[in-house]
Design an enzyme around this catalytic site. Structure first.
Site, short mmCIF file in Angstrom:
data_model
loop_
_atom_site.label_atom_id
_atom_site.label_comp_id
_atom_site.label_asym_id
_atom_site.label_seq_id
_atom_site.Cartn_x
_atom_site.Cartn_y
_atom_site.Cartn_z
N GLY A 255 0.45 -0.94 0.26
CA GLY A 255 0.27 0.00 -0.40
C GLY A 255 0.73 0.99 -0.10
O GLY A 255 0.46 2.50 -0.61
N THR A 256 1.86 1.32 0.52
CA THR A 256 2.74 2.04 1.13
C THR A 256 3.31 3.23 -1.20
O THR A 256 3.50 3.86 -1.01
CB THR A 256 3.83 2.17 1.66
OG1 THR A 256 3.24 1.65 3.55
CG2 THR A 256 4.79 3.24 1.73
N CYS B 237 2.92 4.62 16.18
CA CYS B 237 4.43 4.19 16.26
C CYS B 237 5.07 4.60 15.20
O CYS B 237 5.51 3.93 14.38
CB CYS B 237 4.67 3.29 16.61
SG CYS B 237 5.69 2.64 17.27
N GLN C 13 -7.61 -0.42 2.98
CA GLN C 13 -8.42 -1.19 4.38
C GLN C 13 -9.88 -1.49 4.17
O GLN C 13 -11.02 -1.22 4.58
CB GLN C 13 -8.63 0.31 5.66
CG GLN C 13 -7.28 0.61 6.53
CD GLN C 13 -6.63 -0.75 6.85
OE1 GLN C 13 -7.53 -1.89 7.74
NE2 GLN C 13 -5.48 -0.83 7.41
N HIS D 182 -1.91 -7.80 2.57
CA HIS D 182 -1.16 -8.28 3.53
C HIS D 182 -3.06 -7.63 4.93
O HIS D 182 -2.96 -8.02 5.72
CB HIS D 182 -0.23 -7.86 4.04
CG HIS D 182 -0.06 -6.46 5.42
ND1 HIS D 182 -0.03 -5.92 6.71
CD2 HIS D 182 0.75 -5.48 4.42
CE1 HIS D 182 0.48 -4.69 6.65
NE2 HIS D 182 0.89 -4.62 5.23
N ASN E 59 -7.96 3.96 8.75
CA ASN E 59 -7.53 2.85 9.18
C ASN E 59 -7.63 3.20 10.75
O ASN E 59 -7.07 2.03 11.10
CB ASN E 59 -5.91 2.73 8.21
CG ASN E 59 -5.10 4.02 8.83
OD1 ASN E 59 -5.81 4.93 7.93
ND2 ASN E 59 -4.13 4.65 9.86
N THR F 200 12.46 -6.82 -10.42
CA THR F 200 11.93 -8.36 -10.70
C THR F 200 10.89 -8.30 -9.89
O THR F 200 10.78 -8.17 -8.76
CB THR F 200 13.15 -8.68 -10.26
OG1 THR F 200 14.68 -8.53 -11.29
CG2 THR F 200 13.05 -10.86 -10.18
N SER G 96 -3.27 -3.12 -0.81
CA SER G 96 -2.67 -4.00 0.17
C SER G 96 -2.77 -5.62 0.01
O SER G 96 -4.41 -5.45 0.56
CB SER G 96 -2.08 -3.18 1.44
OG SER G 96 -0.86 -3.84 1.84
N1 PLP Z 1 -3.19 3.49 3.14
C1 PLP Z 1 -3.84 2.64 4.11
C2 PLP Z 1 -4.98 3.40 4.41
C3 PLP Z 1 -3.18 1.83 5.56
O1 PLP Z 1 -4.11 1.15 6.63
C4 PLP Z 1 -1.94 1.18 5.87
C5 PLP Z 1 -1.29 -0.24 6.38
O2 PLP Z 1 -1.62 0.01 7.80
C6 PLP Z 1 -1.34 1.61 4.17
C7 PLP Z 1 -1.54 2.05 3.30
C8 PLP Z 1 -0.30 1.38 3.90
O3 PLP Z 1 0.39 -0.21 3.14
P1 PLP Z 1 1.85 -1.01 3.72
O4 PLP Z 1 1.36 -1.44 5.24
O5 PLP Z 1 0.92 -2.68 2.24
O6 PLP Z 1 2.51 0.09 2.88
#
Ligand code: PLP
Length: 402
Positions: free
Chosen positions: A70-71, A330, A184, A206, A150, A242, A204
């Protein structure tokens, strides 16, 4: 008993997902770019996963870009649009309640000469469409508003914002793009990129019982996006590097499970989440549900407890095997008060006394019962330790919903 109620942080992988991934760590280890049969089998697994992810969000497979999570999806969406369209305007609209993956990217762009408007949210955590409209200018190139928050789970009016975007484009703001962070929301509510009307959407793996380190960005066909990583021509030149074949296969399998089981999972999570809230509300006075109780995903409950320090409560619950989280992020080892709850206008004490409970498709009623009993015991004890020390148990219905 161990009860994991921090599924917004990460989820357990589904067994089916692990099984789907395993061959790609061993026998099927090929590089998806290689011409030989090893490579072609890896490539075909990646393309299957692309169809699975596309199926979950009603995209075309060619609109799905695999990346590390997600990041990275948020970084690529925001930075990619900013850099590709910076010649036509340098204004970005986002909200104060976004995830740091969007906020910090916007802050970095401010340093590079972009102008960013951070929209407020109401006490319920919802962005006002009028604010979006008012913030628009001829130089606006991107609006980035998350689908579900989130910390509170609150769902934003994405379709309405998309209508404003369409109107603005017709009105001459041609280079305007619309991104939503759906990390989320995916797997917790129906997510359909066409219905939402977005150009870009982050997800994302996970968070939906897939592996960590995999994610995807939906990029609507025809969208011009700059690269943030330079290297090979992977992912149709959108993301060099890759391919993480096992991770992508896992994300695909998780997406497929999320699509097939969506209604069942959503109903189960909502039922248990609502049960948890009813139990908490009926046992304690001085509790408030944060965010909008109508417009929110099925699995999150953010609750403020009067006269409670959230951190102490979290630690006490953890000692009894119940994992939850505070509203705090955190960041770099220091606990900062939640920027989301502060943006909603909660007082310092309310922010301090808040906990996030987040369920998954694997949460059971027995687990909620155990968590509630531990919570009851712990809150009573913590409140007894206060000066004046009386307990606060019962008084059903005294909850204030904010
Ligand atoms: N965006 C939201 C709303 C999230 O809750 C999160 C993770 O907590 C992310 C982005 C980031 O995702 P990732 O952990 O896959 O980098």
């Amino acid at each position: 008993m161990k009860v994991y109620l921090d599924n917004s942080a990460t989820t357990a992988m589904a067994r089916e997902v692990v099984e789907a991934m395993l061959p790609y760590f061993t026998d099927e280890f090929g590089n998806a770019q290689s011409v030989h049969s090893f490579g072609q089998r890896a490539k075909s697994a990646v393309e299957k996963a692309r169809r699975q992810v596309a199926g979950l969000i009603n995209a075309a497979p060619g609109e799905v870009v695999f990346l590390s999570g997600g990041t990275e999806a948020d970084n690529l969406a925001v930075r990619g649009i900013a850099e590709a369209h910076g010649d036509h305007g340098r204004h970005i609209i986002t909200t104060r309640i976004e995830h740091p993956a969007v906020l910090a990217t916007c802050e970095a762009l401010e340093g590079a000469g972009y102008r960013v408007t951070y929209l407020p949210a109401s006490r319920n955590g919802i962005v006002d469409i009028a604010d979006v409209r008012n913030a628009l200018g001829d130089d606006t190139i991107l609006i980035s508003v998350m689908l579900a928050n989130n910390e509170t789970g609150t769902i934003q009016p994405i379709e309405e914002i998309a209508a404003v975007v369409a109107e603005a484009r017709t009105g001459g703001i041609e280079h305007l793009h619309f991104h939503t962070d759906a990390v989320q929301a995916v797997g917790k509510t129906a997510v359909d990129v066409k219905r939402l009307g977005v150009d870009l959407l982050s997800l994302s793996s996970h968070k939906i019982h897939g592996p960590k380190g995999a994610g995807a960005l939906y990029v609507r066909k025809g969208t011009r996006l700059a690269k943030i990583l330079y290297g090979g021509h992977h992912e149709r030149d959108r993301r060099a590097g890759t391919e993480n074949v096992p991770g992508i296969v896992g994300l695909g399998a998780a997406a497929e499970l999320a699509r097939v089981n969506l209604d069942k999972r959503v109903n189960l999570m909502r039922e248990l989440r609502d049960y948890l809230e009813r139990e908490v509300i009926s046992r304690f006075s001085g509790v408030r549900i944060n965010g909008d109780v109508e417009h929110r995903v099925s699995n999150i409950s953010n609750i403020s407890f009067d006269a409670i320090d959230g951190e102490s409560l979290l630690i006490a619950l953890d000692l009894k095997g119940v994992a939850v989280s505070t509203g705090s992020a955190c960041a770099s080892g220091s606990l900062e008060p939640s920027h989301v709850l502060q943006a909603l206008g909660l007082s310092r004490d309310e922010v301090r006394g808040s906990l996030r409970f987040s369920l998954s498709a694997f949460t059971t009623r027995d687990e909620i019962d155990y968590a509630v009993s531990v919570l009851a015991e712990t809150i009573t004890r913590l409140r007894e330790m206060l000066p004046g020390g009386e307990t606060d148990v019962v008084e059903a219905g005294s909850v204030a919903k904010s």
